[in-house]
Motif scaffolding. Structure first.
Motif, PDB file in Angstrom:
ATOM      1  N   SER A   1      11.160  30.588   7.021  1.00 41.72           N
ATOM      2  CA  SER A   1      11.644  30.021   5.766  1.00 41.72           C
ATOM      3  C   SER A   1      10.539  30.094   4.726  1.00 41.72           C
ATOM      4  O   SER A   1       9.349  30.104   5.042  1.00 41.72           O
ATOM      5  CB  SER A   1      12.080  28.561   5.955  1.00 41.72           C
ATOM      6  N   TYR A   2      10.943  30.156   3.454  1.00 46.04           N
ATOM      7  CA  TYR A   2       9.965  30.213   2.374  1.00 46.04           C
ATOM      8  C   TYR A   2       9.109  28.953   2.343  1.00 46.04           C
ATOM      9  O   TYR A   2       7.908  29.014   2.067  1.00 46.04           O
ATOM     10  CB  TYR A   2      10.692  30.378   1.030  1.00 46.04           C
TER      11      TYR A   2
ATOM     12  N   VAL B   1       9.707  38.966   4.948  1.00 45.20           N
ATOM     13  CA  VAL B   1       9.936  37.979   3.887  1.00 45.20           C
ATOM     14  C   VAL B   1      11.045  38.452   2.959  1.00 45.20           C
ATOM     15  O   VAL B   1      11.913  37.662   2.544  1.00 45.20           O
ATOM     16  CB  VAL B   1       8.635  37.722   3.101  1.00 45.20           C
TER      17      VAL B   1
END
Length: 483
Positions: free
Chosen positions: A5-6, A469
């Motif tokens: 996750s970011y 990403v």
């Protein structure tokens, strides 16, 4: 919080990393440990803060019991150990198995006891087993004295907290106590990013691609043709491997940033040539726990043959049930228990088998038994297994119709050969590529051993990390979060 996750990659991990080494650079050692513990507990409670009191109470009680073995004389050590184990099993049983037992009780006796509908706390299976091992080792006098801060870090350390590896106190607690681990190690940082990037790529790019076909095959499609069923089972077989080994790689990589070395949990398990070899390679830390704390206390192989077979079978039943409150997990565990007993008998008879044939049988047994592991109900498992053995018919790609049209006389159809799982012509390509990856290439832990800091590895790491990403369009949980 998810590794993929970011929030984790760009906020949590950098802030925790720089904050930790800032504190250690100022020689604020206790503060740096508190920082890691608080960060780990924040990571744990990201989904639901209601889980926090459960893990905190579990840590406090287990630490108190573990320390009492050497300090109290009023209560026997065996009584303390029994209390500690019963507490942990009761905690796990209540949250994970209560509704399962109520459902079966109602079914057997015809009662209508209402279900509790308890939400399963994250990681309870992992931190419970970890702390049971700590208590047993403390009872045996194999642990040293550590303060509660070190113990809290041992249990809650965020890389391994949610889905393992199931770490051993003697592997971890000395590392947390060591002052040598308080200084930034640039090789560990580079290696950690390298391993983390491999794991992220495994999860985001490979596992999540297979997840679509596996989910459609198990949960959506009403019928499966031969190729659809095999594509479904193999997709889950590879999804599970790349998902869980990817998580473990990310855990090992993230821990290395803090100079902590987690144990290896996977060693190319699909290269195994027998079922015992598979369990020495798959989820190694769980296998180690089951061996050291269940199999050996039951007598291990130092008992009569029949008792040994019973011990082996029982351990795998426990391992199956550990994964979840479902008869499907029990069936999966029983199948592996039966296979390990047959393998033991095979060994005792001194029989041999061709290596390639042994691999073929082992892999297909694992692939077929994963069907029970994945299926929500027996009906789902039978749907997939029936298709794998031709009961759903055979559909070949349309492009072969002109050359193989005579096969229609034998009941073979032509059309979308994987359309019920929303697959396409790339589906078999992905499956073939996965076979190559797991059977031919070195695994991430082998690459860890041969790692060197140079431009090539830096570019490789940057490519994997960037590509992964950019692929974070749909964040999905790891499969072992369910266990």
């Amino acid at each position: 919080m998810l590794f993929n996750s970011y929030e984790f990659i760009f906020l949590f991990l950098p802030i925790l990393f720089f904050g930790y080494f800032f504190l250690t650079s100022k020689r604020l050692i206790i503060a740096s440990k508190v920082w890691l513990v608080l960060g780990s507990l924040f990571f744990y409670s990201w989904w639901n803060v209601a889980y926090l009191p459960i893990i905190l109470s579990s840590m406090l009680i287990n630490f108190a019991v573990g320390n009492s073995f050497s300090s109290t004389k009023k209560v026997s050590k065996k009584t303390l150990l029994s209390f500690g184990i019963v507490f942990n099993i009761a905690l796990l049983g209540y949250f994970k198995y209560a509704d399962f037992f109520i459902e079966n009780f109602n079914g057997i006796f015809g009662f209508n006891v209402p279900l509790l509908h308890i939400a399963l706390p994250l990681a309870i299976s992992f931190f419970t087993f970890q702390q049971i091992a700590y208590l047993v080792d403390s009872y045996r006098g194999e642990t040293q004295e550590y303060d509660f801060l070190n113990y809290a870090l041992f249990v809650s350390f965020f890389p391994q907290l949610i889905a393992g590896p199931i770490v051993h106190h003697k592997e971890m607690m000395p590392q947390f106590a060591s002052h040598w681990n308080k200084v930034k190690n640039y090789r560990n940082i580079a290696l950690g990013l390298f391993i983390f990037s491999i794991g992220l790529f495994k999860k985001v790019v490979i596992a999540d691609t297979f997840a679509v076909w596996a989910t459609n095959g198990f949960d959506t499609a009403s019928t499966l043709s031969l190729f659809e069923a095999w594509a479904t089972s193999l997709s889950y077989t590879f999804q599970l491997y790349f998902d869980f080994s990817g998580y473990t790689d990310m855990a090992i990589g993230a821990a290395l940033l803090f100079n902590i070395k987690l144990p290896i949990n996977f060693n190319s398990p699909y290269k195994a040539t027998n079922i015992q070899d598979f369990w020495r390679r798959w989820h190694i830390t769980l296998s180690r726990f089951l061996r050291d704390y269940i199999y050996i206390p039951l007598g291990g192989n130092k008992v009569a043959a029949l008792r040994n077979y019973f011990n082996l079978f029982s351990v795998f039943l426990v391992g199956g049930l550990w994964h979840g409150a479902s008869w499907m997990f029990v069936i999966w565990g029983a199948l592996h228990g039966g296979a390990i007993v047959l393998h033991r008998i095979w060994q005792q008879l001194g029989l041999k088998m061709n290596t390639l044939l042994a691999w073929f049988i082992t892999f297909n047994f694992i692939n077929i038994t994963w069907v029970f592991f994945r299926a929500k109900e027996m009906e789902d498992a039978l749907k997939v297994l029936g298709g794998m053995f031709g009961m759903g018919g055979v559909v070949l790609p349309n492009v072969l119709a002109s050359k193989l049209s005579f096969l229609q006389n034998y009941g073979i159809e032509f059309g979308g050969f994987v359309e019920n799982i929303q697959g396409d012509y790339f589906t078999p390509v992905w499956i073939f590529a996965a076979f190559i990856l797991v059977l031919v290439f070195k695994n991430s832990m082998q690459k860890r051993e041969s790692f060197t800091m140079n431009k090539k590895t830096a570019l490789f790491t940057a490519f994997l990390l960037s590509f992964s990403v950019l692929s974070l369009t749909k964040v999905s949980e790891f499969l072992y979060f369910n266990f």
